[in-house]
Design an enzyme around this catalytic site. Structure first.
Site, PDB file in Angstrom:
ATOM      1  N   HIS A 113       0.838  -1.200   0.000  1.00 50.54           N
ATOM      2  CA  HIS A 113       0.000   0.000   0.000  1.00 50.54           C
ATOM      3  C   HIS A 113       0.877   1.255   0.000  1.00 50.54           C
ATOM      4  O   HIS A 113       1.794   1.371   0.800  1.00 50.54           O
ATOM      5  CB  HIS A 113      -0.912   0.025   1.241  1.00 50.54           C
ATOM      6  CG  HIS A 113      -2.149  -0.797   1.066  1.00 50.54           C
ATOM      7  ND1 HIS A 113      -3.210  -0.764   1.937  1.00 50.54           N
ATOM      8  CD2 HIS A 113      -2.502  -1.671   0.092  1.00 50.54           C
ATOM      9  CE1 HIS A 113      -4.154  -1.575   1.504  1.00 50.54           C
ATOM     10  NE2 HIS A 113      -3.743  -2.150   0.406  1.00 50.54           N
ATOM     11  N   TYR A 131      -9.534   5.045   7.549  1.00 51.33           N
ATOM     12  CA  TYR A 131      -9.724   5.318   8.980  1.00 51.33           C
ATOM     13  C   TYR A 131     -10.776   6.410   9.072  1.00 51.33           C
ATOM     14  O   TYR A 131     -10.518   7.549   8.673  1.00 51.33           O
ATOM     15  CB  TYR A 131      -8.432   5.815   9.620  1.00 51.33           C
ATOM     16  CG  TYR A 131      -7.350   4.752   9.776  1.00 51.33           C
ATOM     17  CD1 TYR A 131      -6.482   4.457   8.727  1.00 51.33           C
ATOM     18  CD2 TYR A 131      -7.180   4.076  10.980  1.00 51.33           C
ATOM     19  CE1 TYR A 131      -5.480   3.504   8.874  1.00 51.33           C
ATOM     20  CE2 TYR A 131      -6.173   3.116  11.137  1.00 51.33           C
ATOM     21  CZ  TYR A 131      -5.340   2.836  10.077  1.00 51.33           C
ATOM     22  OH  TYR A 131      -4.353   1.895  10.224  1.00 51.33           O
ATOM     23  N   PRO A 163      -4.741  -0.306  18.691  1.00 51.77           N
ATOM     24  CA  PRO A 163      -4.432  -0.718  17.316  1.00 51.77           C
ATOM     25  C   PRO A 163      -4.535   0.397  16.270  1.00 51.77           C
ATOM     26  O   PRO A 163      -4.172   0.180  15.116  1.00 51.77           O
ATOM     27  CB  PRO A 163      -5.457  -1.812  17.034  1.00 51.77           C
ATOM     28  CG  PRO A 163      -6.558  -1.592  18.003  1.00 51.77           C
ATOM     29  CD  PRO A 163      -5.951  -0.968  19.216  1.00 51.77           C
ATOM     30  N   LYS A 188       0.616  -0.418  15.172  1.00 50.25           N
ATOM     31  CA  LYS A 188       2.006  -0.494  15.641  1.00 50.25           C
ATOM     32  C   LYS A 188       2.354  -1.736  16.474  1.00 50.25           C
ATOM     33  O   LYS A 188       3.533  -2.018  16.689  1.00 50.25           O
ATOM     34  CB  LYS A 188       2.332   0.761  16.477  1.00 50.25           C
ATOM     35  CG  LYS A 188       2.439   2.026  15.655  1.00 50.25           C
ATOM     36  CD  LYS A 188       3.755   2.083  14.900  1.00 50.25           C
ATOM     37  CE  LYS A 188       3.766   3.075  13.780  1.00 50.25           C
ATOM     38  NZ  LYS A 188       3.563   2.504  12.442  1.00 50.25           N
ATOM     39  N   TYR A 229       3.469   6.508  10.522  1.00 51.29           N
ATOM     40  CA  TYR A 229       2.662   5.331  10.162  1.00 51.29           C
ATOM     41  C   TYR A 229       3.526   4.274   9.464  1.00 51.29           C
ATOM     42  O   TYR A 229       3.399   3.078   9.730  1.00 51.29           O
ATOM     43  CB  TYR A 229       1.489   5.743   9.266  1.00 51.29           C
ATOM     44  CG  TYR A 229       0.472   4.635   9.080  1.00 51.29           C
ATOM     45  CD1 TYR A 229      -0.643   4.531   9.908  1.00 51.29           C
ATOM     46  CD2 TYR A 229       0.629   3.677   8.081  1.00 51.29           C
ATOM     47  CE1 TYR A 229      -1.573   3.508   9.753  1.00 51.29           C
ATOM     48  CE2 TYR A 229      -0.295   2.651   7.907  1.00 51.29           C
ATOM     49  CZ  TYR A 229      -1.389   2.579   8.751  1.00 51.29           C
ATOM     50  OH  TYR A 229      -2.300   1.559   8.593  1.00 51.29           O
TER      51      TYR A 229
HETATM   52  P1  RFL Z   1       1.632 -12.472  21.503  1.00 43.44           P
HETATM   53  O1  RFL Z   1       1.231 -12.532  20.092  1.00 43.44           O
HETATM   54  O2  RFL Z   1       0.602 -12.179  22.530  1.00 43.44           O
HETATM   55  O3  RFL Z   1       2.328 -13.856  21.841  1.00 43.44           O
HETATM   56  C1  RFL Z   1       2.644 -14.242  23.156  1.00 43.44           C
HETATM   57  C2  RFL Z   1       2.683 -15.762  23.198  1.00 43.44           C
HETATM   58  O4  RFL Z   1       3.075 -16.174  24.516  1.00 43.44           O
HETATM   59  C3  RFL Z   1       2.251 -17.222  24.961  1.00 43.44           C
HETATM   60  N1  RFL Z   1       2.237 -17.216  26.437  1.00 43.44           N
HETATM   61  C4  RFL Z   1       2.927 -18.092  27.195  1.00 43.44           C
HETATM   62  N2  RFL Z   1       3.718 -19.112  26.858  1.00 43.44           N
HETATM   63  C5  RFL Z   1       4.265 -19.817  27.881  1.00 43.44           C
HETATM   64  N3  RFL Z   1       4.032 -19.550  29.206  1.00 43.44           N
HETATM   65  C6  RFL Z   1       3.247 -18.524  29.569  1.00 43.44           C
HETATM   66  N4  RFL Z   1       3.034 -18.252  30.842  1.00 43.44           N
HETATM   67  C7  RFL Z   1       2.651 -17.737  28.536  1.00 43.44           C
HETATM   68  N5  RFL Z   1       1.845 -16.666  28.528  1.00 43.44           N
HETATM   69  C8  RFL Z   1       1.601 -16.379  27.264  1.00 43.44           C
HETATM   70  C9  RFL Z   1       0.895 -16.922  24.328  1.00 43.44           C
HETATM   71  O5  RFL Z   1       0.079 -18.084  24.232  1.00 43.44           O
HETATM   72  C10 RFL Z   1       1.312 -16.381  22.965  1.00 43.44           C
HETATM   73  O6  RFL Z   1       1.397 -17.398  21.995  1.00 43.44           O
HETATM   74  O7  RFL Z   1       2.794 -11.411  21.721  1.00 43.44           O
HETATM   75  P2  RFL Z   1       4.012 -10.957  20.734  1.00 43.44           P
HETATM   76  O8  RFL Z   1       4.684 -12.132  20.132  1.00 43.44           O
HETATM   77  O9  RFL Z   1       4.818  -9.948  21.486  1.00 43.44           O
HETATM   78  O10 RFL Z   1       3.282 -10.234  19.500  1.00 43.44           O
HETATM   79  C11 RFL Z   1       2.641  -9.012  19.663  1.00 43.44           C
HETATM   80  C12 RFL Z   1       1.430  -8.938  18.763  1.00 43.44           C
HETATM   81  O11 RFL Z   1       0.673 -10.134  18.843  1.00 43.44           O
HETATM   82  C13 RFL Z   1       0.548  -7.762  19.154  1.00 43.44           C
HETATM   83  O12 RFL Z   1       1.302  -6.585  19.357  1.00 43.44           O
HETATM   84  C14 RFL Z   1      -0.525  -7.405  18.130  1.00 43.44           C
HETATM   85  O13 RFL Z   1      -1.276  -8.493  17.697  1.00 43.44           O
HETATM   86  C15 RFL Z   1      -1.452  -6.384  18.803  1.00 43.44           C
HETATM   87  N6  RFL Z   1      -2.754  -6.377  18.204  1.00 43.44           N
HETATM   88  C16 RFL Z   1      -2.892  -5.700  17.053  1.00 43.44           C
HETATM   89  N7  RFL Z   1      -1.826  -5.012  16.544  1.00 43.44           N
HETATM   90  C17 RFL Z   1      -1.954  -4.358  15.409  1.00 43.44           C
HETATM   91  O14 RFL Z   1      -0.968  -3.764  14.944  1.00 43.44           O
HETATM   92  N8  RFL Z   1      -3.171  -4.347  14.733  1.00 43.44           N
HETATM   93  C18 RFL Z   1      -4.262  -5.038  15.210  1.00 43.44           C
HETATM   94  O15 RFL Z   1      -5.329  -5.044  14.617  1.00 43.44           O
HETATM   95  C19 RFL Z   1      -4.158  -5.739  16.408  1.00 43.44           C
HETATM   96  N9  RFL Z   1      -5.210  -6.414  16.913  1.00 43.44           N
HETATM   97  C20 RFL Z   1      -3.834  -7.074  18.779  1.00 43.44           C
HETATM   98  C21 RFL Z   1      -5.066  -7.103  18.098  1.00 43.44           C
HETATM   99  C22 RFL Z   1      -3.718  -7.746  20.008  1.00 43.44           C
HETATM  100  C23 RFL Z   1      -4.794  -8.426  20.579  1.00 43.44           C
HETATM  101  N10 RFL Z   1      -4.622  -9.036  21.871  1.00 43.44           N
HETATM  102  C24 RFL Z   1      -3.303  -9.282  22.391  1.00 43.44           C
HETATM  103  C25 RFL Z   1      -5.649  -9.179  22.809  1.00 43.44           C
HETATM  104  C26 RFL Z   1      -6.136  -7.803  18.618  1.00 43.44           C
HETATM  105  C27 RFL Z   1      -6.018  -8.482  19.848  1.00 43.44           C
HETATM  106  C28 RFL Z   1      -7.225  -9.238  20.338  1.00 43.44           C
HETATM  107  C1  PHB Z   2      -6.139  -4.841  10.544  1.00 44.63           C
HETATM  108  O1  PHB Z   2      -6.231  -5.034   9.323  1.00 44.63           O
HETATM  109  O2  PHB Z   2      -6.431  -5.721  11.369  1.00 44.63           O
HETATM  110  C2  PHB Z   2      -5.706  -3.519  11.038  1.00 44.63           C
HETATM  111  C3  PHB Z   2      -5.197  -2.590  10.148  1.00 44.63           C
HETATM  112  C4  PHB Z   2      -4.806  -1.335  10.609  1.00 44.63           C
HETATM  113  C5  PHB Z   2      -4.926  -1.031  11.944  1.00 44.63           C
HETATM  114  C6  PHB Z   2      -5.413  -1.974  12.840  1.00 44.63           C
HETATM  115  C7  PHB Z   2      -5.814  -3.225  12.384  1.00 44.63           C
HETATM  116  O3  PHB Z   2      -4.550   0.204  12.389  1.00 44.63           O
END
Ligand code: RFL
Ligand code: PHB
Length: 389
Positions: free
Chosen positions: A72, A200, A292, A296, A384
């Site tokens: 993009h 957005y 989100p 980031k 961004y």
């Molecule tokens: P993760 O992906 O949470 O992975 C952590 C892993 O550790 C495991 N774990 C354990 N393992 C062993 N012993 C324990 N005691 C443990 N406790 C936990 C878990 O099972 C898991 O597999 O962290 P990591 O790797 O730092 O990655 C970070 C990203 O996942 C996170 O920043 C993003 O996904 C945040 N996030 C979003 N970011 C975006 O940029 N755009 C989004 O749309 C977006 N949507 C989200 C999200 C995070 C969410 N969470 C955490 C609730 C939506 C959700 C629902």
């Molecule tokens: C997504 O596609 O899940 C998404 C994209 C941009 C954002 C957050 C989530 O800022």
């Protein structure tokens, strides 16, 4: 069992760090609380900064991303019918890539399988010991049996609810937090995106985001009260509210389809300092959470991995601990700037319950300023697409 770097968690942080270290001959073992299927079922982030793309390529996990990721050049921001295009490529020379976190994680698992890395799933009661010595130990239970992993370093990649951060004594940690009074209801649906780029949208009814995973899979979000439950939102109700928050020209292009996933995520800003305690490092969501809105979360996890990977290579291969000593300060410098951007984007685009008429005018003025000022657009584009590592 013994390894050089014990990694707790097989989310994107743990897998990417492990993969990069293994490629230069540093041995790792990953301990994961969930099954692989469970980790791969989580629908999360969708936008990769170019630095993240390059790091995945360096890790040998970039082939499918290069074939299937959608580049993009910009994004749209709107306030009712006022619409501004932020042209990243023109303003900064940079682009972002649409490629889901689920795909990133799957590619990394496959790369780790090819490498032959030990990933132990379904572990319970992880406990980290002797962090103030040169030989820490991680105890865990798997299939009812208590086991021990000896190592030189421990990477806490276990997300916000993990054990690593809590292993650092409370009096040695400083936590910063802002909880927002709303969440995002997200749906995944097999239909065509509204536009070739993300929208957005800010409106008198609240925020909406039109995102995508590919040419026939959309990820759309709307701001909802924290008390709402996904089952209170039928598909019909979701689509009607989503359209209502978009500019009329964009709403007219919405093609509805049944949702195949629906969930609500709360919005939070959180940082825990420092990121190092003895031989333990915190990485990704274990140390920080961003709302989100700025896309980031996953990208900050990748930049933490970049700093820690280089620091550990320096320590293990060259015997210099300068990099590991500097890890916390270097990573936090970038983390706080992404915190600021995510908070600013969230404030600029959401309706806060009980707000006064002044707040909506501030949002509108910010959008107007973006429309009229290339400097303002460049600032947004620079943040961004990702600040340099
Ligand atoms: P993760 O992906 O949470 O992975 C952590 C892993 O550790 C495991 N774990 C354990 N393992 C062993 N012993 C324990 N005691 C443990 N406790 C936990 C878990 O099972 C898991 O597999 O962290 P990591 O790797 O730092 O990655 C970070 C990203 O996942 C996170 O920043 C993003 O996904 C945040 N996030 C979003 N970011 C975006 O940029 N755009 C989004 O749309 C977006 N949507 C989200 C999200 C995070 C969410 N969470 C955490 C609730 C939506 C959700 C629902
Ligand atoms: C997504 O596609 O899940 C998404 C994209 C941009 C954002 C957050 C989530 O800022």
């Amino acid at each position: 069992m013994k390894t050089q770097v014990a990694i707790i968690g097989s989310g994107p942080s743990g897998l990417l760090l492990s993969q990069l270290l293994n490629r230069v001959g540093i041995d790792t073992v990953i301990l994961e609380r969930s099954s692989r299927d469970h980790v791969l079922a989580r629908i999360r982030a969708g936008i990769l900064e170019w630095g993240t793309v390059e790091l995945l390529r360096e890790a040998g996990a970039g082939a499918r991303l290069d074939a299937e990721g959608i580049t993009h050049d910009g994004t749209f921001m709107t306030d009712s019918d006022l619409m501004v295009h932020i042209d990243f490529k023109d303003l900064t020379g940079k682009q972002v890539m649409v490629y889901g976190q689920t795909e990133v994680t799957q590619d990394l698992f496959e790369a780790q399988d090819r490498m032959g890395t030990t990933i132990i799933h379904n572990v319970e009661d992880v406990a980290i010991h002797d962090l103030d010595t040169t030989s820490p130990r991680v105890d865990y239970t798997v299939a009812g049996e208590r086991r021990s992993l000896s190592c030189d370093w421990v990477a806490g990649c276990d997300g916000f609810h993990g054990v690593s951060r809590k292993t650092i004594p409370a009096e040695k940690r400083r936590e910063f937090e802002r909880v927002y009074p709303f969440g995002w209801l997200g749906i995944l649906a097999r239909t065509a995106p509204i536009d070739h780029e993300l929208i957005y949208a800010n409106s008198e009814h609240g925020f909406a985001l039109a995102s995508m995973r590919n040419a026939n899979l959309v990820r759309h979000y709307i701001q909802v009260p924290l008390t709402d439950k996904p089952d209170e939102w039928s598909d019909e109700r979701f689509w009607a509210e989503f359209r209502r928050r978009l500019p009329a020209s964009a709403a007219a292009k919405v093609i509805e389809a049944p949702s195949i996933e629906k969930s609500i995520a709360p919005l939070r800003s959180f940082v825990s300092e420092p990121l190092r305690w003895g031989r333990l490092f915190l990485v990704g969501d274990a140390a920080h959470i961003v709302p989100p809105t700025g896309a980031k979360g996953l990208n900050l996890a990748a930049s933490d991995v970049f700093y820690l990977y280089h620091a550990l290579v320096e320590a293990v291969k060259k015997g210099s601990e300068k990099g590991v000593d500097d890890y916390s300060a270097r990573a936090l410098n970038r983390i706080w700037k992404a915190m600021r951007f995510s908070w600013q984007m969230t404030t600029m685009l959401h309706r806060f319950d009980g707000e006064d008429a002044f707040a909506a005018q501030m949002r509108r003025a910010t959008l107007n300023h973006l429309c009229e000022s290339e400097t303002a657009r460049r600032d947004l584009a620079e943040n961004y697409t990702g600040l340099p590592y």
